[in-house]
Design an enzyme around this catalytic site. Structure first.
Site, PDB file in Angstrom:
ATOM      1  N   GLU A  17       0.806  -1.214   0.000  1.00  0.00           N
ATOM      2  CA  GLU A  17       0.000   0.000   0.000  1.00  0.00           C
ATOM      3  C   GLU A  17       0.846   1.273   0.000  1.00  0.00           C
ATOM      4  O   GLU A  17       1.972   1.282   0.471  1.00  0.00           O
ATOM      5  CB  GLU A  17      -0.904   0.010   1.245  1.00  0.00           C
ATOM      6  CG  GLU A  17      -1.911  -1.119   1.208  1.00  0.00           C
ATOM      7  CD  GLU A  17      -2.902  -1.093   2.374  1.00  0.00           C
ATOM      8  OE1 GLU A  17      -4.087  -1.231   2.099  1.00  0.00           O
ATOM      9  OE2 GLU A  17      -2.484  -0.920   3.528  1.00  0.00           O
ATOM     10  N   CYS A  26       6.604  -7.346   6.624  1.00  0.00           N
ATOM     11  CA  CYS A  26       7.749  -6.898   7.416  1.00  0.00           C
ATOM     12  C   CYS A  26       8.152  -8.022   8.355  1.00  0.00           C
ATOM     13  O   CYS A  26       7.291  -8.735   8.863  1.00  0.00           O
ATOM     14  CB  CYS A  26       7.377  -5.654   8.225  1.00  0.00           C
ATOM     15  SG  CYS A  26       8.783  -4.907   9.078  1.00  0.00           S
ATOM     16  N   CYS A  63       7.149  -5.899  15.277  1.00  0.00           N
ATOM     17  CA  CYS A  63       6.828  -4.973  16.362  1.00  0.00           C
ATOM     18  C   CYS A  63       5.431  -5.320  16.903  1.00  0.00           C
ATOM     19  O   CYS A  63       4.512  -5.599  16.141  1.00  0.00           O
ATOM     20  CB  CYS A  63       6.888  -3.527  15.872  1.00  0.00           C
ATOM     21  SG  CYS A  63       8.555  -3.073  15.340  1.00  0.00           S
ATOM     22  N   CYS A  65       2.085  -3.414  15.592  1.00  0.00           N
ATOM     23  CA  CYS A  65       1.963  -3.003  14.190  1.00  0.00           C
ATOM     24  C   CYS A  65       1.217  -4.051  13.366  1.00  0.00           C
ATOM     25  O   CYS A  65       1.543  -5.239  13.410  1.00  0.00           O
ATOM     26  CB  CYS A  65       3.350  -2.753  13.607  1.00  0.00           C
ATOM     27  SG  CYS A  65       3.308  -2.247  11.873  1.00  0.00           S
ATOM     28  N   CYS A 108      -1.059   5.306  10.429  1.00  0.00           N
ATOM     29  CA  CYS A 108       0.194   4.633  10.768  1.00  0.00           C
ATOM     30  C   CYS A 108      -0.075   3.252  11.342  1.00  0.00           C
ATOM     31  O   CYS A 108      -0.876   3.108  12.261  1.00  0.00           O
ATOM     32  CB  CYS A 108       0.943   5.401  11.847  1.00  0.00           C
ATOM     33  SG  CYS A 108       1.366   7.050  11.376  1.00  0.00           S
ATOM     34  N   CYS A 162       3.262   8.548   1.595  1.00  0.00           N
ATOM     35  CA  CYS A 162       3.847   7.548   2.490  1.00  0.00           C
ATOM     36  C   CYS A 162       3.978   6.258   1.686  1.00  0.00           C
ATOM     37  O   CYS A 162       2.972   5.693   1.252  1.00  0.00           O
ATOM     38  CB  CYS A 162       2.911   7.378   3.686  1.00  0.00           C
ATOM     39  SG  CYS A 162       3.426   6.085   4.817  1.00  0.00           S
TER      40      CYS A 162
HETATM   41  N1  SAH Z   1       9.550  -0.079   9.784  1.00  0.00           N
HETATM   42  C1  SAH Z   1       9.771   1.341   9.827  1.00  0.00           C
HETATM   43  C2  SAH Z   1       8.798   2.086   8.973  1.00  0.00           C
HETATM   44  C3  SAH Z   1       7.374   2.061   9.457  1.00  0.00           C
HETATM   45  S1  SAH Z   1       6.950   3.679   9.841  1.00  0.00           S
HETATM   46  C4  SAH Z   1       9.734   1.798  11.267  1.00  0.00           C
HETATM   47  O1  SAH Z   1       9.464   0.988  12.128  1.00  0.00           O
HETATM   48  O2  SAH Z   1      10.053   2.951  11.545  1.00  0.00           O
HETATM   49  C5  SAH Z   1       5.463   3.517  10.631  1.00  0.00           C
HETATM   50  C6  SAH Z   1       5.449   4.138  12.017  1.00  0.00           C
HETATM   51  O3  SAH Z   1       4.165   3.856  12.566  1.00  0.00           O
HETATM   52  C7  SAH Z   1       6.467   3.496  12.925  1.00  0.00           C
HETATM   53  O4  SAH Z   1       6.940   4.409  13.862  1.00  0.00           O
HETATM   54  C8  SAH Z   1       5.635   2.451  13.591  1.00  0.00           C
HETATM   55  O5  SAH Z   1       6.200   2.002  14.790  1.00  0.00           O
HETATM   56  C9  SAH Z   1       4.333   3.169  13.801  1.00  0.00           C
HETATM   57  N2  SAH Z   1       3.206   2.287  14.004  1.00  0.00           N
HETATM   58  C10 SAH Z   1       3.116   0.977  13.728  1.00  0.00           C
HETATM   59  N3  SAH Z   1       1.910   0.491  14.059  1.00  0.00           N
HETATM   60  C11 SAH Z   1       1.209   1.528  14.557  1.00  0.00           C
HETATM   61  C12 SAH Z   1      -0.128   1.676  15.035  1.00  0.00           C
HETATM   62  N4  SAH Z   1      -0.961   0.664  15.036  1.00  0.00           N
HETATM   63  N5  SAH Z   1      -0.509   2.894  15.440  1.00  0.00           N
HETATM   64  C13 SAH Z   1       0.339   3.946  15.378  1.00  0.00           C
HETATM   65  N6  SAH Z   1       1.592   3.866  14.920  1.00  0.00           N
HETATM   66  C14 SAH Z   1       2.038   2.673  14.518  1.00  0.00           C
END
Ligand code: SAH
Length: 402
Positions: free
Chosen positions: A124, A144, A148, A151, A371, A137
């Site tokens: 996406e 991935c 985490c 996520c 995000c 974005c």
């Molecule tokens: N893998 C990279 C790029 C992803 S950026 C990274 O981890 O930085 C996306 C951002 O959104 C990251 O900071 C991630 O931790 C955050 N994120 C992931 N899941 C989320 C959620 N459910 N709500 C808010 N932020 C989230």
């Protein structure tokens, strides 16, 4: 939930029975039928490629002008190139964009596209319009592996790296979808690698794409407006510092190793102190202003006043700012968003502790474009998660240092 969303499905999604559907899809990764996808080549590589075809390297400049300044993806339309060269390009090369599977628009104007990577996989990208800028974005991987805890992308596991052409193709395609005109205003002013995937785990394909974003013959974006976000792959941050100058964002999410290792498992390999040292090195090396630390606000997990103070102690006096991201929920996440009051208090404590802090406005959540809500579509895959590999590596490190 999606009542405000205008969902449309594009054609071209019916190739199932057509010949070569599978092979055709594979070609979208840039190497189809032995053709070179020009969207995957940096200026230097394009010059070398032109030379290889027996043409003058300056043809690369003309090609890039057609590709990036005029948004042209047909060799036959490139009227200032010799006919013979156009014919040769049509035979050997291609300008292949990711195919759009579907798109949605949120009530706030945010748009999300689902793009085809292969027959059974998609990823996406999201466009976020604001009064003074337009941010795209983009994704760097299908799925991935970093796992985490909060996520949505992590839940689908890792499938594959996107090619440079697929990463560049997202910006190209979004420009076209958004009505970009060669002489018109810039529509996409900012690009953030904050979609699906861990960009530094796809270093080889991401760095050339960044070069094309910054190149004045390419998308000509300011280096402060191209942001790479990483969960904290420390060795690759040092490598990045040698390679290219873009804005760096780091997903910190916790002020101590115990909690961060639970939320962001890569922390077990590269704990906070190492990560921060790499960040300061990056800023020194690149003469950068500051690193943005992303901090997802999870109710009763990482949002207490004591944690805000601990975070401030960690970052005060360094070139750092904090971007607090209200958690965006999805079914089965197991986490809740912190209250507005908790988020406001957390920000105030950071500011009082001498750390610049802002709260990220949630955009596009009615179409799951916010995000951490990007899940794409992946079938037929082997789920690869980092968790078990991190455990194994961490225990090796522990044994070695015992
Ligand atoms: N893998 C990279 C790029 C992803 S950026 C990274 O981890 O930085 C996306 C951002 O959104 C990251 O900071 C991630 O931790 C955050 N994120 C992931 N899941 C989320 C959620 N459910 N709500 C808010 N932020 C989230």
């Amino acid at each position: 939930m999606n009542t405000d969303a205008d969902q449309t499905t594009h054609g071209g999604d019916t190739a199932g029975s057509g010949e070569g559907a599978g092979r055709g899809e594979a070609a979208s990764s840039g190497e189809g039928a032995g053709r070179v996808n020009l969207l995957g080549l940096t200026r230097e590589q394009l010059q070398a490629y032109c030379a290889l075809l027996g043409s003058k390297p300056f043809r690369a400049r003309q090609l890039m002008n057609w590709l990036y300044k005029r948004g042209c993806d047909r060799f036959e339309d490139m009227s200032d190139l010799a006919l013979g060269f156009r014919a040769l390009l049509a035979e050997r090369a291609e300008i292949r964009l990711p195919q759009i599977v579907s798109q949605q628009q949120a009530a706030d104007g945010t748009r999300k596209w689902l793009l085809r990577a292969d027959e059974s996989q998609a990823f996406e990208m999201v466009y976020i319009p604001e009064s003074d800028r337009g941010t795209l974005c983009i994704s760097s991987q299908v799925g991935c592996a970093l796992d985490c805890a909060f996520c949505a992308t992590a839940q689908q596991g890792f499938n594959r790296n996107l090619t440079t052409a697929e990463i560049v193709g997202q910006v190209w395609l979004a420009n076209r979808e958004l009505g970009f005109e060669p002489a018109g205003d810039r529509i996409i002013t900012n690009v953030v690698l904050m979609g699906m995937g861990e960009p530094l785990a796809n270093f080889r394909n991401v760095v050339p794409a960044l070069r094309i974003f910054l190149d004045d013959l390419g998308f000509d974006l300011s280096r402060r407006r191209v942001t790479l976000s990483t969960s904290g792959l420390v060795p690759q941050i040092y490598r990045l510092a040698q390679e290219i100058n873009v804005a760096l964002a780091v997903s910190l999410h916790a002020p101590d190793d115990e909690l961060r290792s639970r939320l962001v498992p890569i922390n077990r390999l590269h704990p906070i102190a190492e990560l921060l040292a790499a960040c300061w090195h990056y800023i020194d090396e690149q003469n950068g202003r500051s690193v943005t630390f992303e901090y997802v606000m999870l109710d009763q997990v990482n949002d207490s006043p004591a944690q805000a103070r601990a975070l401030a102690r960690l970052l005060a006096g360094h070139p750092a700012k904090v971007n607090l991201i209200p958690f965006n929920p999805y079914p089965g996440s197991g986490f809740r968003r912190s209250s507005d009051a908790a988020i406001g208090q957390f920000r105030d404590l950071l500011l009082r502790g001498g750390v610049m802090a802002t709260v990220r406005r949630t955009r596009g959540d009615d179409i799951d474009a916010a995000c951490g809500q990007l899940v794409g579509r992946v079938m037929d895959r082997t789920v690869v998660r980092l968790g078990s590999r991190v455990e194994a590596a961490a225990s090796r490190v522990a044994r070695a240092s015992a």
